[in-house]
Design an enzyme around this catalytic site. Structure first.
Site, PDB file in Angstrom:
ATOM      1  N   LYS A 226       0.814  -1.228   0.000  1.00 53.60           N
ATOM      2  CA  LYS A 226       0.000   0.000   0.000  1.00 53.60           C
ATOM      3  C   LYS A 226       0.839   1.266   0.000  1.00 53.60           C
ATOM      4  O   LYS A 226       2.029   1.260   0.280  1.00 53.60           O
ATOM      5  CB  LYS A 226      -1.013  -0.045   1.151  1.00 53.60           C
ATOM      6  N   ARG A 266      -3.462 -10.046   4.743  1.00 57.68           N
ATOM      7  CA  ARG A 266      -3.847 -10.215   3.332  1.00 57.68           C
ATOM      8  C   ARG A 266      -2.718  -9.669   2.471  1.00 57.68           C
ATOM      9  O   ARG A 266      -2.396  -8.488   2.557  1.00 57.68           O
ATOM     10  CB  ARG A 266      -5.148  -9.437   3.086  1.00 57.68           C
TER      11      ARG A 266
HETATM   12  N1  PMM Z   1      -7.625  -3.589   0.429  1.00 52.78           N
HETATM   13  C1  PMM Z   1      -7.744  -3.780  -0.892  1.00 52.78           C
HETATM   14  C2  PMM Z   1      -8.646  -4.747  -1.382  1.00 52.78           C
HETATM   15  N2  PMM Z   1      -9.378  -5.508  -0.521  1.00 52.78           N
HETATM   16  N3  PMM Z   1      -9.924  -6.140   1.683  1.00 52.78           N
HETATM   17  C3  PMM Z   1      -9.793  -5.948   2.991  1.00 52.78           C
HETATM   18  N4  PMM Z   1     -10.477  -6.713   3.859  1.00 52.78           N
HETATM   19  N5  PMM Z   1      -8.968  -4.992   3.507  1.00 52.78           N
HETATM   20  C4  PMM Z   1      -8.251  -4.165   2.710  1.00 52.78           C
HETATM   21  O1  PMM Z   1      -7.539  -3.288   3.240  1.00 52.78           O
HETATM   22  C5  PMM Z   1      -8.347  -4.339   1.303  1.00 52.78           C
HETATM   23  C6  PMM Z   1      -9.215  -5.344   0.815  1.00 52.78           C
HETATM   24  C7  PMM Z   1      -6.905  -2.964  -1.810  1.00 52.78           C
HETATM   25  O2  PMM Z   1      -6.723  -3.478  -3.053  1.00 52.78           O
HETATM   26  P1  PMM Z   1      -5.508  -4.433  -3.620  1.00 52.78           P
HETATM   27  O3  PMM Z   1      -6.015  -5.826  -3.594  1.00 52.78           O
HETATM   28  O4  PMM Z   1      -5.337  -3.912  -4.983  1.00 52.78           O
HETATM   29  O5  PMM Z   1      -4.324  -4.250  -2.739  1.00 52.78           O
END
Ligand code: PMM
Length: 287
Positions: A226, A266
């Site tokens: 991020k 994640r």
């Molecule tokens: N961030 C992204 C996508 N999904 N789901 C959760 N639970 N928490 C998050 O902070 C989150 C998410 C950002 O998108 P990316 O997959 O492109 O990094």
């Protein structure tokens, strides 16, 4: 050790991992900020998910819509077309699959195709049908802190005390989800790093994960690649490294989150994080 074996590590309806779990990301999108377009076809997306499991992922999060600031919304039919076949094939291979969606219909069809968990970055706010669908299915649910769609990186990003406000808003979200019939034992909370938050907000939240775990629910931390990591790693000219050069920093956050009792992290690049959470588990076990 005891606090790491606490109920904060257990989500009803999901396998029990005896350490911080690793959620590998498969974005079936042409435009994700961190791995845009690389897995944008069913066969490649499924192969990528299986590779992440081989590298140590405990569950795979499949998403078909980019949440990047300013990204146009994908229509529901296209999101279904991207996500459901990938969910079905990974689930058929025995993978624990999470579906990353803000749409009730996508959640419902993904659950029918074998998804084990619904991950909604809007915490049920974007689609009024989401919480009832999750409740009716008896599915586990990731409730992320969210203040609205992002037209700019920090839209709705005013905080007097970011930790207190995120905790308070997540507590309200928990009440809302429980009132809609979702079993609280199936809810995971997530601070939503980068969503209506700048780098300082993200770092402050990571420094106070204990205040989030005090909500009494398992915690998911999604820091992978991020913007705030780009800022931390920026060179003397202030230029952040590209998203794909932030994986070592991501693994460092994974270790910090695991050490603070996170239920899962994640991540896009699994191997280093899988090692990090195992090292934390081993060190904690030696206490
Ligand atoms: N961030 C992204 C996508 N999904 N789901 C959760 N639970 N928490 C998050 O902070 C989150 C998410 C950002 O998108 P990316 O997959 O492109 O990094």
């Amino acid at each position: 050790m005891t606090e790491l074996r606490s109920p904060g590590r257990r989500v009803a309806g999901l396998p029990d991992w005896d350490r911080c779990a690793v959620m590998g990301v498969v974005n079936v999108t042409p435009d994700s900020f961190s791995d845009g377009g690389r897995w944008f076809d069913t066969t490649r997306a499924v192969k990528h998910g299986l590779d992440l499991v081989t590298e140590g992922a405990d569950l795979i999060d499949v998403g078909g819509e980019s949440t990047r600031p300013g990204a146009a919304r994908v229509d529901a039919a296209e999101e279904l077309r991207r996500v459901v076949p990938v969910v079905r094939q990974l689930a058929a291979e025995g993978v624990t699959v999470s579906v990353d969606t803000m749409r009730a219909r996508v959640a419902e069809e993904s659950l029918a195709a074998g998804a084990a968990l619904v991950n909604d970055v809007s915490g049920g706010l974007a689609d009024p049908a989401m919480l009832p669908v999750v409740a009716a299915a008896g599915a586990p649910f990731v409730l992320m802190h969210w203040r609205g769609f992002l037209e700019g990186a920090t839209v709705h990003g005013e905080y007097a005390d970011v930790v207190a406000e995120v905790v308070e808003e997540l507590a309200a979200g928990l009440e809302h989800a429980t009132a809609a019939g979702i079993d609280p034992e199936r809810i995971v909370v997530d601070p939503g790093l980068g969503f209506s938050k700048d780098a300082e907000h993200d770092l402050t939240l990571l420094a106070h994960l204990d205040r989030l775990t005090a909500l009494g629910r398992p915690l998911l931390v999604a820091a992978s690649r991020k913007r705030f990591l780009g800022r931390v790693l920026a060179g003397p000219d202030g230029a952040p490294p590209p998203a794909r050069e932030r994986d070592a920093a991501t693994a460092a956050v994974s270790a910090l989150a695991a050490r603070q009792g996170a239920w899962a992290v994640r991540v896009h690049e699994v191997r280093a994080t899988a090692d990090a959470v195992r090292v934390v588990q081993a060190v904690e076990g030696a206490r």
